[in-house]
Design an enzyme around this catalytic site. Sequence first.
Site, PDB file in Angstrom:
ATOM      1  N   GLU A 163     -17.954 -17.176  15.780  1.00  0.00           N
ATOM      2  CA  GLU A 163     -16.542 -16.393  16.337  1.00  0.00           C
ATOM      3  C   GLU A 163     -15.488 -17.329  16.631  1.00  0.00           C
ATOM      4  O   GLU A 163     -15.789 -18.471  17.271  1.00  0.00           O
ATOM      5  CB  GLU A 163     -16.705 -15.249  17.246  1.00  0.00           C
ATOM      6  CG  GLU A 163     -17.772 -14.345  16.648  1.00  0.00           C
ATOM      7  CD  GLU A 163     -17.442 -13.467  15.531  1.00  0.00           C
ATOM      8  OE1 GLU A 163     -16.103 -13.341  15.356  1.00  0.00           O
ATOM      9  OE2 GLU A 163     -18.290 -12.780  14.630  1.00  0.00           O
ATOM     10  N   TYR A 201     -22.738  -4.112  -6.853  1.00  0.00           N
ATOM     11  CA  TYR A 201     -23.386  -4.564  -5.646  1.00  0.00           C
ATOM     12  C   TYR A 201     -24.726  -4.610  -5.969  1.00  0.00           C
ATOM     13  O   TYR A 201     -25.077  -6.073  -6.463  1.00  0.00           O
ATOM     14  CB  TYR A 201     -23.404  -3.323  -4.680  1.00  0.00           C
ATOM     15  CG  TYR A 201     -23.869  -3.949  -3.370  1.00  0.00           C
ATOM     16  CD1 TYR A 201     -22.849  -4.314  -2.266  1.00  0.00           C
ATOM     17  CD2 TYR A 201     -25.446  -4.140  -2.989  1.00  0.00           C
ATOM     18  CE1 TYR A 201     -23.263  -4.708  -1.039  1.00  0.00           C
ATOM     19  CE2 TYR A 201     -25.657  -4.518  -2.062  1.00  0.00           C
ATOM     20  CZ  TYR A 201     -24.894  -5.112  -0.897  1.00  0.00           C
ATOM     21  OH  TYR A 201     -25.157  -5.542   0.190  1.00  0.00           O
TER      22      TYR A 201
END
Length: 395
Positions: free
Chosen positions: A75, A235
Amino acid sequence: MIIQPRIRGFVCITAHPEGCAAHVQEQIDIVKARGLIADGPRNVLVLGASTGYGLATRIAAAFGCGAKTLGVFYERPGEASRTASAGWYNSAAFHRAAAAEGIWAHSINGDAFSDEIKRETLDVIREHMGKIDLVVYSLASPRRVDPKDGQTYQSTLKPIGRAYTAKNLNTDKKIVEEVTLQPAMEDEIVSTVKVMGGEDWEMWMEALDAAGLLADGAMSVAYDYIGPKETWPVYRDGTIGMAKVDLKRAAKRIDAMLKLRRGAAFTAVNKAVVTQASSAIPVVPLYISILFKIMKEKGLHEDCIEQMDRLLRTQLYNNSALQFDDEGRVRMDDLELREDVQNEVERLWPQVTTENIDALTDFAGYRSNFLKLFGFGLKGVDYSAETDPVVPLMP
Ligand code: NAD
């Protein structure tokens, strides 16, 4: 600074520290309201612990089981003129809440695919935790540098074999439109498997095992998705689906390794939820908007935290026994794939247009979930107030 959402396509480039904290607190409250989970793990390592399913698993382990958690994620910290990424604020809030209750927690911010972060993680475990009872693998990344060959691999979300044209929801413009996805080239399939397949999970488990840091009976789980036929070309049968096949291969190998110490490794198939990873997949946001409407009407709606609390409470711990499907997977998508739910998805899917999107789907719910990922739209947060974007990760 005054922090407002700034959305670019399927990402929001700002995040609100207090909003993210309120979102984390909502999840903690849900777990605590369900009571303590019996015979839970003592030491948990969560790879991908700052957002989505990984964060929810960390919260359920810490606040449901009182476990020590070590979270690894990638992050961006805040600066005076720029907000941190949402996962940074989520993790900072998690640490404050855990510290307030005397629950030990530590986080490592860096590239989980690298040898360096693996070494740092092992050092923290050795020095502060003792042996690990549960390893959660919940990374979702667009790229990976393989430490063995130094090459960067990119993951793609493409069909395989032929182009796929489908109805798609442009969530930014709120428009239902057709999208055509060109089939992946062979090297794109290989690269996606490199990034989102099981190789790195195996490397983590081998490193933990070699360092003698896995407890007797240790378990490890990685997350998978199946979903409805409408999304299979992009997917299940697409590049990401091939990566998930590889994840199952890795699960078998890791399972054999953990069986030697009476443990187990497996994949859990989770339901579709709004996360930073899922909002990037074509077709999926439209499906989620339809699904949310149906599951909410039937009283079946679950978000990440309800799913992960249920995983720990009814499968892994609480004196319950793991229940596998015939491919050795734990199925948390049982409610999503219930026949009545999917029949309704199939009925609504062809009818949805830009004009009737609010009537036929829960786009409002999708949108509000998406904003919440970045800490926006939470009750009790004053979004007009001056807010410091620089927040320490750990107290
Ligand atoms: P997410 O985007 O919310 O979380 C990804 C996490 O990975 C974050 O903590 C991020 O910091 C971390 N990460 C990314 N790159 C990293 C790196 N190089 N080093 C360290 N950390 C890194 O994603 P999510 O939707 O929660 O997905 C997690 C898993 O769950 C994935 O395997 C996904 O396929 C699976 N899953 C998702 C859904 C869904 O609907 N979102 C459904 C079923 C299964």
